[in-house]
Write a protein that holds these residues in place. Structure first.
Motif, PDB file in Angstrom:
ATOM      1  N   PHE A 127       0.808  -1.214   0.000  1.00 14.91           N
ATOM      2  CA  PHE A 127       0.000   0.000   0.000  1.00 14.91           C
ATOM      3  C   PHE A 127       0.844   1.268   0.000  1.00 14.91           C
ATOM      4  CE2 PHE A 127      -2.893   2.982   2.387  1.00 14.91           C
ATOM      5  CZ  PHE A 127      -3.761   3.186   1.328  1.00 14.91           C
ATOM      6  N   PHE A 128       1.833   1.361   0.905  1.00 19.72           N
ATOM      7  CA  PHE A 128       2.709   2.532   0.936  1.00 19.72           C
ATOM      8  C   PHE A 128       4.118   2.104   1.308  1.00 19.72           C
ATOM      9  CE2 PHE A 128       0.682   2.372   5.116  1.00 19.72           C
ATOM     10  CZ  PHE A 128       1.753   2.450   5.982  1.00 19.72           C
ATOM     11  N   GLU A 129       5.079   2.962   0.951  1.00 16.74           N
ATOM     12  CA  GLU A 129       6.484   2.636   1.157  1.00 16.74           C
ATOM     13  C   GLU A 129       6.927   2.956   2.584  1.00 16.74           C
ATOM     14  OE1 GLU A 129      10.653   3.897  -0.940  1.00 16.74           O
ATOM     15  OE2 GLU A 129       9.003   3.302  -2.262  1.00 16.74           O
ATOM     16  N   GLN A 130       7.704   2.032   3.151  1.00 12.70           N
ATOM     17  CA  GLN A 130       8.305   2.223   4.464  1.00 12.70           C
ATOM     18  C   GLN A 130       9.792   1.898   4.368  1.00 12.70           C
ATOM     19  OE1 GLN A 130       5.484  -0.414   6.660  1.00 12.70           O
ATOM     20  NE2 GLN A 130       5.454   1.297   8.091  1.00 12.70           N
ATOM     21  N   PHE A 131      10.568   2.560   5.196  1.00 13.96           N
ATOM     22  CA  PHE A 131      12.014   2.366   5.213  1.00 13.96           C
ATOM     23  C   PHE A 131      12.426   2.024   6.633  1.00 13.96           C
ATOM     24  CE2 PHE A 131      16.464   3.285   5.076  1.00 13.96           C
ATOM     25  CZ  PHE A 131      16.854   3.149   3.746  1.00 13.96           C
ATOM     26  N   LYS A 132      13.073   0.874   6.809  1.00 16.48           N
ATOM     27  CA  LYS A 132      13.476   0.412   8.131  1.00 16.48           C
ATOM     28  C   LYS A 132      14.958   0.049   8.115  1.00 16.48           C
ATOM     29  CE  LYS A 132       8.837  -1.346   8.975  1.00 16.48           C
ATOM     30  NZ  LYS A 132       8.020  -2.393   9.586  1.00 16.48           N
ATOM     31  N   VAL A 133      15.547   0.030   9.307  1.00 16.52           N
ATOM     32  CA  VAL A 133      16.951  -0.310   9.448  1.00 16.52           C
ATOM     33  C   VAL A 133      17.085  -1.398  10.505  1.00 16.52           C
ATOM     34  CG1 VAL A 133      19.235   0.554  10.041  1.00 16.52           C
ATOM     35  CG2 VAL A 133      17.655   2.026   8.815  1.00 16.52           C
ATOM     36  N   LEU A 134      17.783  -2.447  10.133  1.00 14.82           N
ATOM     37  CA  LEU A 134      18.103  -3.533  11.048  1.00 14.82           C
ATOM     38  C   LEU A 134      19.466  -3.233  11.650  1.00 14.82           C
ATOM     39  CD1 LEU A 134      16.679  -6.232  11.750  1.00 14.82           C
ATOM     40  CD2 LEU A 134      18.097  -7.298  10.002  1.00 14.82           C
ATOM     41  N   LEU A 135      19.543  -3.171  12.970  1.00 17.75           N
ATOM     42  CA  LEU A 135      20.774  -2.823  13.664  1.00 17.75           C
ATOM     43  C   LEU A 135      21.415  -4.089  14.225  1.00 17.75           C
ATOM     44  CD1 LEU A 135      19.228   0.211  15.542  1.00 17.75           C
ATOM     45  CD2 LEU A 135      20.635   0.275  13.478  1.00 17.75           C
ATOM     46  N   LEU A 136      22.711  -4.264  13.973  1.00 17.58           N
ATOM     47  CA  LEU A 136      23.396  -5.506  14.334  1.00 17.58           C
ATOM     48  C   LEU A 136      24.592  -5.255  15.242  1.00 17.58           C
ATOM     49  CD1 LEU A 136      23.481  -7.049  10.752  1.00 17.58           C
ATOM     50  CD2 LEU A 136      21.811  -7.496  12.532  1.00 17.58           C
ATOM     51  N   ASN A 137      24.896  -6.255  16.066  1.00 16.06           N
ATOM     52  CA  ASN A 137      26.089  -6.179  16.899  1.00 16.06           C
ATOM     53  C   ASN A 137      27.264  -6.838  16.171  1.00 16.06           C
ATOM     54  OD1 ASN A 137      25.875  -8.966  17.287  1.00 16.06           O
ATOM     55  ND2 ASN A 137      25.196  -8.803  19.407  1.00 16.06           N
ATOM     56  N   GLN A 138      28.378  -6.967  16.861  1.00 12.19           N
ATOM     57  CA  GLN A 138      29.606  -7.511  16.276  1.00 12.19           C
ATOM     58  C   GLN A 138      29.427  -8.959  15.793  1.00 12.19           C
ATOM     59  OE1 GLN A 138      32.340  -5.448  16.141  1.00 12.19           O
ATOM     60  NE2 GLN A 138      33.439  -6.957  14.940  1.00 12.19           N
ATOM     61  N   SER A 139      28.481  -9.682  16.387  1.00 12.33           N
ATOM     62  CA  SER A 139      28.251 -11.085  16.050  1.00 12.33           C
ATOM     63  C   SER A 139      27.137 -11.273  15.019  1.00 12.33           C
ATOM     64  CB  SER A 139      27.892 -11.869  17.318  1.00 12.33           C
ATOM     65  OG  SER A 139      28.924 -11.784  18.264  1.00 12.33           O
ATOM     66  N   ASN A 140      26.738 -10.188  14.366  1.00  9.30           N
ATOM     67  CA  ASN A 140      25.626 -10.207  13.405  1.00  9.30           C
ATOM     68  C   ASN A 140      24.308 -10.660  14.033  1.00  9.30           C
ATOM     69  OD1 ASN A 140      27.138  -9.183  11.357  1.00  9.30           O
ATOM     70  ND2 ASN A 140      26.906 -10.922   9.994  1.00  9.30           N
ATOM     71  N   LYS A 141      24.149 -10.347  15.302  1.00 13.71           N
ATOM     72  CA  LYS A 141      22.869 -10.596  15.973  1.00 13.71           C
ATOM     73  C   LYS A 141      22.095  -9.285  16.009  1.00 13.71           C
ATOM     74  CE  LYS A 141      23.588 -14.751  18.483  1.00 13.71           C
ATOM     75  NZ  LYS A 141      23.067 -15.483  19.618  1.00 13.71           N
ATOM     76  N   VAL A 142      20.799  -9.402  15.884  1.00 15.53           N
ATOM     77  CA  VAL A 142      19.927  -8.227  15.762  1.00 15.53           C
ATOM     78  C   VAL A 142      19.743  -7.537  17.110  1.00 15.53           C
ATOM     79  CG1 VAL A 142      17.625  -7.424  15.120  1.00 15.53           C
ATOM     80  CG2 VAL A 142      18.722  -9.259  13.809  1.00 15.53           C
ATOM     81  N   LEU A 143      20.116  -6.274  17.143  1.00 17.63           N
ATOM     82  CA  LEU A 143      19.881  -5.435  18.316  1.00 17.63           C
ATOM     83  C   LEU A 143      18.484  -4.827  18.270  1.00 17.63           C
ATOM     84  CD1 LEU A 143      23.312  -3.587  18.392  1.00 17.63           C
ATOM     85  CD2 LEU A 143      22.523  -5.345  19.992  1.00 17.63           C
ATOM     86  N   GLY A 144      18.006  -4.559  17.066  1.00 21.02           N
ATOM     87  CA  GLY A 144      16.691  -3.967  16.932  1.00 21.02           C
ATOM     88  C   GLY A 144      16.370  -3.614  15.498  1.00 21.02           C
ATOM     89  N   LEU A 145      15.113  -3.302  15.270  1.00 21.25           N
ATOM     90  CA  LEU A 145      14.623  -2.848  13.979  1.00 21.25           C
ATOM     91  C   LEU A 145      14.036  -1.468  14.196  1.00 21.25           C
ATOM     92  CD1 LEU A 145      13.977  -3.657  10.981  1.00 21.25           C
ATOM     93  CD2 LEU A 145      11.724  -4.308  11.810  1.00 21.25           C
ATOM     94  N   TYR A 146      14.514  -0.502  13.424  1.00 17.48           N
ATOM     95  CA  TYR A 146      14.071   0.884  13.577  1.00 17.48           C
ATOM     96  C   TYR A 146      13.374   1.342  12.305  1.00 17.48           C
ATOM     97  CZ  TYR A 146      14.362   5.962  13.997  1.00 17.48           C
ATOM     98  OH  TYR A 146      14.064   7.301  14.032  1.00 17.48           O
ATOM     99  N   GLU A 147      12.149   1.846  12.453  1.00 21.97           N
ATOM    100  CA  GLU A 147      11.431   2.407  11.311  1.00 21.97           C
ATOM    101  C   GLU A 147      11.864   3.856  11.123  1.00 21.97           C
ATOM    102  OE1 GLU A 147       6.946   3.661  10.106  1.00 21.97           O
ATOM    103  OE2 GLU A 147       7.200   1.628  10.908  1.00 21.97           O
ATOM    104  N   VAL A 148      12.549   4.111  10.015  1.00 21.11           N
ATOM    105  CA  VAL A 148      13.072   5.442   9.727  1.00 21.11           C
ATOM    106  C   VAL A 148      11.962   6.345   9.201  1.00 21.11           C
ATOM    107  CG1 VAL A 148      14.755   6.749   8.352  1.00 21.11           C
ATOM    108  CG2 VAL A 148      15.353   4.492   9.253  1.00 21.11           C
ATOM    109  N   SER A 149      11.144   5.806   8.283  1.00 17.81           N
ATOM    110  CA  SER A 149      10.087   6.643   7.719  1.00 17.81           C
ATOM    111  C   SER A 149       9.016   5.813   7.033  1.00 17.81           C
ATOM    112  CB  SER A 149      10.662   7.646   6.720  1.00 17.81           C
ATOM    113  OG  SER A 149      11.213   6.984   5.604  1.00 17.81           O
ATOM    114  N   SER A 150       7.844   6.424   6.909  1.00 17.26           N
ATOM    115  CA  SER A 150       6.736   5.899   6.116  1.00 17.26           C
ATOM    116  C   SER A 150       6.348   6.988   5.141  1.00 17.26           C
ATOM    117  CB  SER A 150       5.534   5.562   6.996  1.00 17.26           C
ATOM    118  OG  SER A 150       5.792   4.437   7.784  1.00 17.26           O
ATOM    119  N   GLY A 151       6.018   6.594   3.938  1.00 14.95           N
ATOM    120  CA  GLY A 151       5.738   7.604   2.917  1.00 14.95           C
ATOM    121  C   GLY A 151       4.493   7.327   2.123  1.00 14.95           C
TER     122      GLY A 151
END
Length: 156
Positions: free
Chosen positions: A53-77
């Motif tokens: 339906f609409f575009e969203q931009f997210k960022v997956l944040l990783l630690n040194q071991s490539n494990k996910v620290l979190g997912l951050y939604e940067v924007s929705s458009g």
């Protein structure tokens, strides 16, 4: 020369706190091993009712071991794009102590071919990340059926 009024206002300055809180134990964090694992995780985190339906931009944040620290939604458009602010991406990455990140956004059109804007933001984030020692590992363009990986395609 400072006046007494200026000196009295020192306590009216905003306090800045840098806090990263998680309820996920380190051993339970998802491990990223490939673009496919990123895509599968992204689909779990995306609202299936809005991915086309609409575009969203997210960022997956990783630690040194490539494990996910979190997912951050940067924007929705809108239908054809969304505004991506580099400062928001790196504010989240630095706050989480991420050493790397993966950008993810959807194309409501169902096409995964990167646009000129997609290529440009990838280049800008990669360059900014070099300065801050936060590595851009990949940028995925996703749809409900498939994805495009800049890293897999040698476009990173």
């Amino acid at each position: 020369m400072e006046t007494s009024k200026t000196l009295q206002n020192w306590n009216q300055v905003a306090e800045i706190q840098l806090v990263y809180k998680t309820k996920v134990k380190a051993a339970e964090r998802p491990y990223i091993s490939s673009s496919r694992s990123v895509y599968q995780l992204a689909l779990q985190c995306w609202n299936p009712g809005t991915i086309e339906f609409f575009e969203q931009f997210k960022v997956l944040l990783l630690n040194q071991s490539n494990k996910v620290l979190g997912l951050y939604e940067v924007s929705s458009g809108g239908i054809a794009g969304t505004v991506v602010d580099l400062r928001l991406i790196f504010a989240a990455a630095l706050k989480a102590n991420a050493v790397s990140l993966i950008m993810i956004h959807n194309h409501p059109s169902g096409q995964t071919r990167p646009s000129g804007a997609d290529i440009q933001i990838t280049r800008k984030v990669k360059e900014a990340g070099k300065i801050l020692d936060v590595t851009l590992l990949d940028h995925l363009i996703i749809t409900p059926e498939t994805y495009y990986s800049f890293a897999d395609e040698g476009a990173l």
